[in-house]
Design a protein around this motif. Sequence first.
Motif: not given
Length: 229
Positions: A80-86, A93-101, A133-140, A169-171
């Motif tokens: 849900e977090m990834l879908a909301a970000c997209q 700018v995107a700042v990924c501070a969440a502790a994503v499971a 991986d939300i951060l890696a997805t946003l950074a792609a 690794r995350k780009g």
Amino acid sequence: PASDAAQWPLSGRHALVTSGPTHEPIDPVRYIGNRSSGRQGHAIAAALAHLGARVTLVSGPVSLPDPRGVQVVKVATAREMLAACQSALPADVAVCAAAVADWGIANPAPAKIKKGPSGDEAPPVLSLVPNPDILATLAAPGPRRPALVVGFAAETDALLPHARAKHQRKGCDWILANDVAGGGVFGADKNTVHLLTSSGTEDWPTMDKEAVASRLAERIAQTLADLSA
Ligand code: CTP
Ligand code: CA
């Protein structure tokens, strides 16, 4: 006017921030979670808004008030977090501070899992699946990639080597390396971070999470201004 630019350096910018833990359901009453309070992420959202940004804060379950002047999207799971970000893109700018499971439950039970009549049946076996991986997805790379993508690296050991590896690794453009050994950061007032960029590592002094957020927001404003100069 120049004074507005000084007071609201992020005016006209859209910032996307993730914060808090995610909850991955096991059944309707149980979940896998983690110790993130959301305090650092929420403080970052507030600091970016304070500098004039339009802020979308995608937050997992936290017991914090919504920061003023910020649009808050509440989610539970990593998916849900990834879908909301997209849905919130585009952003400057995107700042990924969440502790994503890192893992979710493969097949959450539709009804509460029961111990059974005798109470001594074998415990259920949980089958895990990797979360996006939300951060890696946003950074792609791609047309919707924010100009600046910032992540955190929470580590209990070998902080800087692990954080540098994550940076690669995350780009993402920057990593805030965060020493969480001993658990003293979770829910606490203060935080000690190191900012890793392509030009090196900066050690920031131990500060209130609000002060870390303000310093990061100032850096983001400066960098976005430089990028569009
Ligand atoms: N992150 C994310 N989505 C995930 C996992 C992590 O967006 N599914 C983001 C976090 O918000 C953080 C960064 O990635 O900004 C690093 O998270 P961390 O848990 O430290 O890194 P992982 O790659 O998950 O590695 P590990 O947990 O094994 O240390
Ligand atoms: Ca992780």
